[in-house]
Design a protein around this motif. Sequence first.
Motif, PDB file in Angstrom:
ATOM      1  N   VAL A 291       1.649   3.508  -3.194  1.00  0.00           N
ATOM      2  CA  VAL A 291       0.482   2.841  -2.606  1.00  0.00           C
ATOM      3  C   VAL A 291      -0.336   3.779  -1.703  1.00  0.00           C
ATOM      4  O   VAL A 291      -1.569   3.820  -1.772  1.00  0.00           O
TER       5      VAL A 291
ATOM      6  N   ARG B 204       6.311  -7.398  -1.173  1.00  0.00           N
ATOM      7  CA  ARG B 204       6.848  -7.792  -2.489  1.00  0.00           C
ATOM      8  C   ARG B 204       8.168  -8.545  -2.366  1.00  0.00           C
ATOM      9  O   ARG B 204       8.590  -9.210  -3.302  1.00  0.00           O
TER      10      ARG B 204
ATOM     11  N   ASN C  30      -3.169  -2.994   6.574  1.00  0.00           N
ATOM     12  CA  ASN C  30      -3.597  -1.657   6.156  1.00  0.00           C
ATOM     13  C   ASN C  30      -3.649  -0.661   7.312  1.00  0.00           C
ATOM     14  O   ASN C  30      -3.629   0.553   7.082  1.00  0.00           O
TER      15      ASN C  30
ATOM     16  N   PHE D 233      -6.810 -14.235   4.879  1.00  0.00           N
ATOM     17  CA  PHE D 233      -6.328 -13.157   4.011  1.00  0.00           C
ATOM     18  C   PHE D 233      -6.959 -11.820   4.400  1.00  0.00           C
ATOM     19  O   PHE D 233      -6.259 -10.815   4.564  1.00  0.00           O
TER      20      PHE D 233
ATOM     21  N   LEU E   1     -19.422  -7.589   3.086  1.00  0.00           N
ATOM     22  CA  LEU E   1     -18.384  -8.562   3.443  1.00  0.00           C
ATOM     23  C   LEU E   1     -18.556  -9.024   4.895  1.00  0.00           C
ATOM     24  O   LEU E   1     -18.428 -10.203   5.209  1.00  0.00           O
TER      25      LEU E   1
ATOM     26  N   ARG F 294      -0.726 -14.997  -4.420  1.00  0.00           N
ATOM     27  CA  ARG F 294      -1.761 -14.564  -5.368  1.00  0.00           C
ATOM     28  C   ARG F 294      -2.431 -15.766  -6.028  1.00  0.00           C
ATOM     29  O   ARG F 294      -3.652 -15.840  -6.113  1.00  0.00           O
TER      30      ARG F 294
ATOM     31  N   VAL G 179      -4.219   5.232  -2.342  1.00  0.00           N
ATOM     32  CA  VAL G 179      -5.346   5.009  -1.417  1.00  0.00           C
ATOM     33  C   VAL G 179      -6.009   6.351  -1.095  1.00  0.00           C
ATOM     34  O   VAL G 179      -7.236   6.491  -1.156  1.00  0.00           O
TER      35      VAL G 179
ATOM     36  N   HIS H 171      -4.893  -8.697   5.667  1.00  0.00           N
ATOM     37  CA  HIS H 171      -4.920  -7.495   4.822  1.00  0.00           C
ATOM     38  C   HIS H 171      -5.390  -6.284   5.627  1.00  0.00           C
ATOM     39  O   HIS H 171      -4.827  -5.195   5.522  1.00  0.00           O
TER      40      HIS H 171
ATOM     41  N   ASN I 113     -11.925  -2.018   8.108  1.00  0.00           N
ATOM     42  CA  ASN I 113     -11.967  -1.646   6.684  1.00  0.00           C
ATOM     43  C   ASN I 113     -12.795  -0.395   6.409  1.00  0.00           C
ATOM     44  O   ASN I 113     -12.473   0.367   5.501  1.00  0.00           O
TER      45      ASN I 113
ATOM     46  N   ASN J 279     -17.863  -3.386   2.183  1.00  0.00           N
ATOM     47  CA  ASN J 279     -17.309  -3.986   3.398  1.00  0.00           C
ATOM     48  C   ASN J 279     -18.382  -4.354   4.413  1.00  0.00           C
ATOM     49  O   ASN J 279     -18.197  -5.286   5.196  1.00  0.00           O
TER      50      ASN J 279
ATOM     51  N   HIS K  26     -11.825  -3.185  -6.778  1.00  0.00           N
ATOM     52  CA  HIS K  26     -10.690  -2.875  -5.905  1.00  0.00           C
ATOM     53  C   HIS K  26      -9.351  -3.106  -6.617  1.00  0.00           C
ATOM     54  O   HIS K  26      -8.424  -2.300  -6.505  1.00  0.00           O
ATOM     55  N   LEU K  27      -9.260  -4.211  -7.374  1.00  0.00           N
ATOM     56  CA  LEU K  27      -8.022  -4.482  -8.112  1.00  0.00           C
ATOM     57  C   LEU K  27      -7.811  -3.427  -9.196  1.00  0.00           C
ATOM     58  O   LEU K  27      -6.698  -2.926  -9.388  1.00  0.00           O
TER      59      LEU K  27
HETATM   60  C1  HEM Z   1     -10.889  -0.340   2.937  1.00  0.00           C
HETATM   61  C2  HEM Z   1     -10.349  -1.527   2.886  1.00  0.00           C
HETATM   62  C3  HEM Z   1      -9.170  -1.893   2.029  1.00  0.00           C
HETATM   63  C4  HEM Z   1      -8.040  -1.181   1.748  1.00  0.00           C
HETATM   64  C5  HEM Z   1      -7.651   0.196   2.267  1.00  0.00           C
HETATM   65  C6  HEM Z   1      -7.236  -1.974   0.846  1.00  0.00           C
HETATM   66  C7  HEM Z   1      -6.022  -1.596   0.318  1.00  0.00           C
HETATM   67  C8  HEM Z   1      -5.329  -2.266  -0.662  1.00  0.00           C
HETATM   68  C9  HEM Z   1      -4.144  -1.798  -1.329  1.00  0.00           C
HETATM   69  C10 HEM Z   1      -3.449  -0.473  -1.043  1.00  0.00           C
HETATM   70  C11 HEM Z   1      -3.767  -2.742  -2.231  1.00  0.00           C
HETATM   71  C12 HEM Z   1      -2.553  -2.673  -3.184  1.00  0.00           C
HETATM   72  C13 HEM Z   1      -1.347  -3.197  -2.474  1.00  0.00           C
HETATM   73  C14 HEM Z   1      -0.074  -3.059  -3.260  1.00  0.00           C
HETATM   74  O1  HEM Z   1      -0.106  -2.792  -4.447  1.00  0.00           O
HETATM   75  O2  HEM Z   1       0.961  -3.227  -2.635  1.00  0.00           O
HETATM   76  C15 HEM Z   1      -4.705  -3.822  -2.132  1.00  0.00           C
HETATM   77  C16 HEM Z   1      -4.647  -4.984  -2.858  1.00  0.00           C
HETATM   78  C17 HEM Z   1      -5.546  -6.031  -2.734  1.00  0.00           C
HETATM   79  N1  HEM Z   1      -6.640  -6.085  -1.924  1.00  0.00           N
HETATM   80 FE1  HEM Z   1      -7.253  -4.643  -0.670  1.00  0.00          FE
HETATM   81  N2  HEM Z   1      -7.881  -3.170   0.618  1.00  0.00           N
HETATM   82  C18 HEM Z   1      -9.075  -3.155   1.320  1.00  0.00           C
HETATM   83  C19 HEM Z   1     -10.016  -4.167   1.364  1.00  0.00           C
HETATM   84  C20 HEM Z   1      -9.918  -5.374   0.702  1.00  0.00           C
HETATM   85  C21 HEM Z   1     -10.866  -6.454   0.800  1.00  0.00           C
HETATM   86  C22 HEM Z   1     -12.121  -6.417   1.658  1.00  0.00           C
HETATM   87  C23 HEM Z   1     -10.419  -7.466   0.007  1.00  0.00           C
HETATM   88  C24 HEM Z   1     -10.997  -8.812  -0.267  1.00  0.00           C
HETATM   89  C25 HEM Z   1     -12.249  -9.153  -0.084  1.00  0.00           C
HETATM   90  C26 HEM Z   1      -9.183  -7.014  -0.602  1.00  0.00           C
HETATM   91  C27 HEM Z   1      -8.438  -7.737  -1.495  1.00  0.00           C
HETATM   92  C28 HEM Z   1      -7.278  -7.287  -2.110  1.00  0.00           C
HETATM   93  C29 HEM Z   1      -6.526  -8.065  -3.081  1.00  0.00           C
HETATM   94  C30 HEM Z   1      -6.864  -9.485  -3.568  1.00  0.00           C
HETATM   95  C31 HEM Z   1      -5.434  -7.283  -3.461  1.00  0.00           C
HETATM   96  C32 HEM Z   1      -4.341  -7.620  -4.488  1.00  0.00           C
HETATM   97  C33 HEM Z   1      -3.109  -8.103  -3.758  1.00  0.00           C
HETATM   98  C34 HEM Z   1      -2.000  -8.348  -4.747  1.00  0.00           C
HETATM   99  O3  HEM Z   1      -2.195  -9.170  -5.624  1.00  0.00           O
HETATM  100  O4  HEM Z   1      -0.975  -7.699  -4.656  1.00  0.00           O
HETATM  101  N3  HEM Z   1      -8.905  -5.750  -0.146  1.00  0.00           N
HETATM  102  N4  HEM Z   1      -5.635  -3.507  -1.172  1.00  0.00           N
END
Ligand code: HEM
Length: 251
Positions: A173, A77, A59, A51, A197, A94, A177, A55, A238, A194, A153-154
Amino acid sequence: MAQATPRSTVEAAVRPIRKRPKPLPWPLSLYQTYVGKKWVMAITGVIGLLFVAGHMFGNIKMYMGEQEFLHYAEGLRTVAYPIVPEKFLLWVARLGLLGALVLHLHAAFSIWNHNRKVRPVGYQSRRDYIAADWASRTMLWTGPIILLFIAFHLADLTWGVEAVNPDFQSGEVYQNVVASFSRWPVATIYIVANVALGIHIYHGAWSLFQSLGVNNPQINQGRRIFAALFALAIVAGNVSFPLAVLLGIVE
Ligand code: HEM
């Protein structure tokens, strides 16, 4: 003269007999064992690694501009739509991720608790502690940092909690960010989390082979290199996002 019964003997006699836990049906019976918990740690860890890598690569689209990034987010989606309802596979992913996270945490806590109980005390344990791999000891603090980060983050980019990201707009989105990382305290949280992480991944990616029984001196060097490169790629990718926004490369 009658001899006094030692106190420990009396205590042992009155202590209730602890029943062994009832064996559960397979695969729960496997999870009751130490090896089973290690397997669960490793398998759920691999799910997490896949994951995090996916992810991070997704990004990277941020560097291709707002439209490309929005298109990607929309694509997530609508995977397999209209064969399945919109967001169906997103919800499957999810729930799968949530399940893996819960199992990973439960197995980690059980193993930690077990090790704490069987660890010898005194000189021996101190020597072992010093000899223990630095990265393995870091799991105890990098794990909680990652957990807190996921919640933050969430709240920041998925739920749009006002106190965390006041400029959040549903569906925007890219803008979300940029708004988030433009605030240096938030960018710092992302960078620190990070790095934690990366340390967690470094030890995890190395030790998961051991948990799965792959522990051959001939490939151990390769395991270290794989774990280091994997962790480095995730951290570099990241950490680059908040830095790119702070430096005005992404705006
Ligand atoms: C700088 C680094 C990161 C960026 C820029 C980023 C960016 C994003 C963005 C923009 C979303 C929303 C996506 C949407 O609504 O379509 C998101 C969701 C999420 N991110 Fe990240 N992320 C980063 C790092 C991480 C890391 C390190 C993890 C886990 C350890 C993580 C876990 C998640 C999870 C679980 C979601 C929810 C996905 C969902 O249920 O739709 N992210 N992230």
